[in-house]
Design a protein around this motif. Structure first.
Motif, PDB file in Angstrom:
ATOM      1  N   MET B  60     -16.125  -7.537  42.822  1.00 63.35           N
ATOM      2  CA  MET B  60     -17.285  -7.293  43.691  1.00 63.35           C
ATOM      3  C   MET B  60     -17.999  -8.592  44.048  1.00 63.35           C
ATOM      4  N   LEU B  74     -23.071  -1.328  43.698  1.00 62.14           N
ATOM      5  CA  LEU B  74     -22.440  -0.671  44.843  1.00 62.14           C
ATOM      6  C   LEU B  74     -22.557   0.857  44.817  1.00 62.14           C
ATOM      7  N   THR B 117     -16.524   5.335  46.627  1.00 60.60           N
ATOM      8  CA  THR B 117     -15.647   4.269  47.114  1.00 60.60           C
ATOM      9  C   THR B 117     -15.125   4.593  48.507  1.00 60.60           C
ATOM     10  N   LEU B 120     -17.791   4.135  51.003  1.00 58.62           N
ATOM     11  CA  LEU B 120     -17.979   2.711  51.297  1.00 58.62           C
ATOM     12  C   LEU B 120     -16.852   2.173  52.180  1.00 58.62           C
ATOM     13  N   SER B 124     -17.354   0.630  55.712  1.00 57.82           N
ATOM     14  CA  SER B 124     -16.914  -0.765  55.905  1.00 57.82           C
ATOM     15  C   SER B 124     -16.162  -0.965  57.224  1.00 57.82           C
ATOM     16  N   SER B 130     -20.101  -8.365  54.653  1.00 61.74           N
ATOM     17  CA  SER B 130     -20.053  -7.808  53.303  1.00 61.74           C
ATOM     18  C   SER B 130     -21.438  -7.554  52.736  1.00 61.74           C
ATOM     19  N   GLY B 137     -24.235   0.053  49.794  1.00 62.39           N
ATOM     20  CA  GLY B 137     -23.865   0.474  48.437  1.00 62.39           C
ATOM     21  C   GLY B 137     -25.083   0.752  47.578  1.00 62.39           C
ATOM     22  N   ARG B 222     -10.541  -6.009  51.795  1.00 58.06           N
ATOM     23  CA  ARG B 222     -11.718  -5.239  51.404  1.00 58.06           C
ATOM     24  C   ARG B 222     -11.300  -3.867  50.850  1.00 58.06           C
ATOM     25  N   ILE B 226     -12.042  -2.832  46.973  1.00 55.48           N
ATOM     26  CA  ILE B 226     -12.933  -1.691  46.692  1.00 55.48           C
ATOM     27  C   ILE B 226     -12.166  -0.577  45.974  1.00 55.48           C
ATOM     28  N   THR B 229     -11.715  -1.556  42.345  1.00 53.24           N
ATOM     29  CA  THR B 229     -12.998  -1.425  41.639  1.00 53.24           C
ATOM     30  C   THR B 229     -13.319   0.050  41.398  1.00 53.24           C
TER      31      THR B 229
END
Lengths: 233, 318
Positions: B60, B74, B117, B120, B124, B130, B137, B222, B226, B229
């Motif tokens: 992140m 986030l 996620t 997001l 995105s 970002s 987030g 990205r 993500i 994560t």
């Protein structure tokens, strides 16, 4: 040492954002070894042209060709490198690390540098006179030193074209002059094609072979000597 | 000290901590098989989850080029918490028995993290920078937390108690090795995959504009970052509860220890420091002499919060 080979050409090109054309009908070309100043008032489309060439935004109409091939077919990281105005801050990154980033498009999956890569990095560090600060952290450099490092990084990328977006905007006069002469040297010694977005008419007259001037939604090629401050008022 | 000596030093520290983690505790009877059966999985969980949450934080921070980015920022941890809240408060209403509860809660936590996620990822596509995504987030996190608060307010008292207990965090929520593989395998797979991301992560350090100029497909990167994560945080939160501060603090400790940001080095050092710190927190939480076990989140916050303050001052964010 200019050659007659056209390396970058725009044909009937229109650029802009979502149906709003900023500059229409661009027909220009850059030759190998040329230093070109891209000039125009703020908001006229200089950065938009860079973004369009870099495929960050789609072109409105027309063609952009590099070595007579459409940019849509090309891996631009092998052909164009760029230097921006703003600084990049990375903890623990030395000058050598940053110059080495220029080799990333040429390395394997893990970014491993070969012996040839390392030699090229050192040669670029030396040719820009950065050898004494090669192990310094980039965060501790002056603005002028930092821009030199970013130019060394662009050189390490080994692309025939280098584009610079107002590279001396935040520099003092001494550092401005240093970067200006350096860019000129890159065209003469390294035969690079360099396109610099700038507001500095003095630089254009002293070093550039031509100016691409954006005014009233049109972009035309001018001789630097034909321009005066009146063009930018 | 060279990097290789630092690396070996950390490996020795981790091995020492693993032995300490298995040996130390309020019960010192090593002849008791049950103690070892409990402590060994707990120690492995602390190492793997500590390392996993550290890597999630590192991903992140690199993606957002922001030293304060982390899984909790986030809203991914909040997504997991929502999943758990739904599980704990809705299970009784649906009449699902205790036998299924553990599994259901785990799956819901993973689903919660994945849902945030995916949200997001969707956002995105329309967000260029970002840092904007980081703010989105944060807002998602607040929104999800408000839903969790509503659940807690209307929830049954007993369920509220178990939810609060889960929120305290522990590396000892699951001790059956067969069940633990369900969590370990995906975490270890992601940690292995991250080694292949060192080059694009290094390129991302220079910022999105330069990254594009060096040929990096930033949108795809990205997505990958993500997704990794989301899986790490979802699974770790399901297994241990939300773990505060380790995700933010460990990448900084790693970078400052080796004085580098190169992911070739930061990734292995963050793994080792994350694993060690996870284990240190676990050992502190059950030191001999303590009656019972301290909440893991209290210990990670006690250690992690000063580090985050140090980061803020060090980066002159005041």
């Amino acid at each position: 040492m200019n050659s007659d080979t056209s390396i970058l050409s725009c044909k009937n090109l229109s650029i802009g954002y979502s149906n709003k054309t900023l500059v229409a009908d661009i027909n220009l070309e850059a030759k190998q070894g040329e230093l070109i100043a891209l000039m125009g008032l703020n908001g006229t489309g200089k950065t938009t042209l860079f973004k369009t060439i870099f495929k960050e935004i789609p072109l409105v109409s027309g063609d952009i060709l590099i070595d007579n091939r459409q940019i849509s077919e090309l891996d631009l990281q092998q052909l164009i490198s760029i230097v921006y105005t703003d600084r990049v801050s990375i903890f623990g990154f030395t000058v050598r690390d940053m110059v080495a980033m220029g080799r990333m498009p040429h390395t394997n999956l893990f970014g491993k540098l070969t012996k040839a890569d390392k030699e090229l990095i050192e040669s670029n560090i030396n040719s820009l006179g950065l050898e004494n600060i090669a192990d310094m952290e980039i965060n501790s450099l002056s603005d002028g030193q930092f821009q030199k490092v970013m130019i060394a990084r662009a050189l390490a990328q080994e692309t025939p074209i280098i584009m610079l977006d107002e590279p001396t905007a935040f520099l003092d006069i001494k550092n401005k002059k240093m970067i200006d002469s350096l860019l000129h040297e890159l065209t003469t010694k390294h035969n690079k094609t360099i396109i610099v977005s700038t507001h500095n008419l003095e630089f254009s007259k002293a070093f550039c072979s031509k100016v691409w001037l954006i005014e009233n939604g049109k972009m035309t090629e001018k001789s630097p000597d034909s321009l005066s401050e009146a063009n930018f008022l | 000290m060279t990097l290789s000596k630092k690396f070996i030093g950390l490996v020795i520290l981790l091995v020492f901590l693993i032995f300490a983690g298995i040996s130390l505790g309020s019960v010192l009877d090593f002849s008791n098989d049950n103690i070892l059966k409990l402590r060994i999985p707990r120690t492995i969980t602390a190492v793997i989850c500590g390392a996993g949450i550290a890597i999630a934080g590192l991903l992140m921070q690199t993606l957002f080029r922001n030293p304060l980015a982390g899984p909790s920022v986030l809203g991914i941890s909040s997504g997991s918490t929502l999943g758990v809240a739904i599980g704990i408060f809705a299970l009784e209403a649906l009449g699902i028995g205790m036998f299924y509860e553990k599994f259901t809660i785990s799956v819901l936590a993973i689903l919660g993290a994945s849902a945030v996620t995916l949200l997001l990822l969707f956002v995105s596509k329309f967000v260029k920078h970002s840092n904007t995504l980081l703010i989105v987030g944060l807002m998602v996190g607040y929104f999800v937390s408000s839903i969790v608060s509503i659940f807690s307010f209307y929830g049954d008292k007993t369920n509220l108690q178990s939810f609060v207990y889960w929120g305290m965090g522990s590396f000892n929520k699951e001790s059956e090795m067969d069940s633990l593989y369900f969590y370990y395998v995906p975490i270890l797979l992601i940690l292995f995959l991250v080694f292949f991301l060192q080059k694009p992560l290094n390129i991302l350090l220079t910022g999105e504009k330069y990254a594009v100029s060096m040929g990096l497909n930033t949108s795809r990167m990205r997505w990958i970052t993500i997704t990794c994560t989301g899986i790490l945080v979802g699974i770790i939160t399901a297994l241990c509860g939300p773990i505060a501060f380790l995700g933010i603090a460990v990448p900084h400790l790693a970078r400052n220890f080796i004085k580098k940001s190169d992911h070739k080095w930061v990734i292995p050092f963050a793994l080792l420091i994350g694993g060690s710190l996870g284990l240190i927190c676990d050992i502190i939480s059950r030191l001999p002499g303590l009656e019972g076990t301290l909440p893991l989140n209290a210990v990670t916050s006690f250690i992690g919060a000063p580090i985050v303050v140090w980061i803020i001052f060090k980066n002159k964010m005041v």
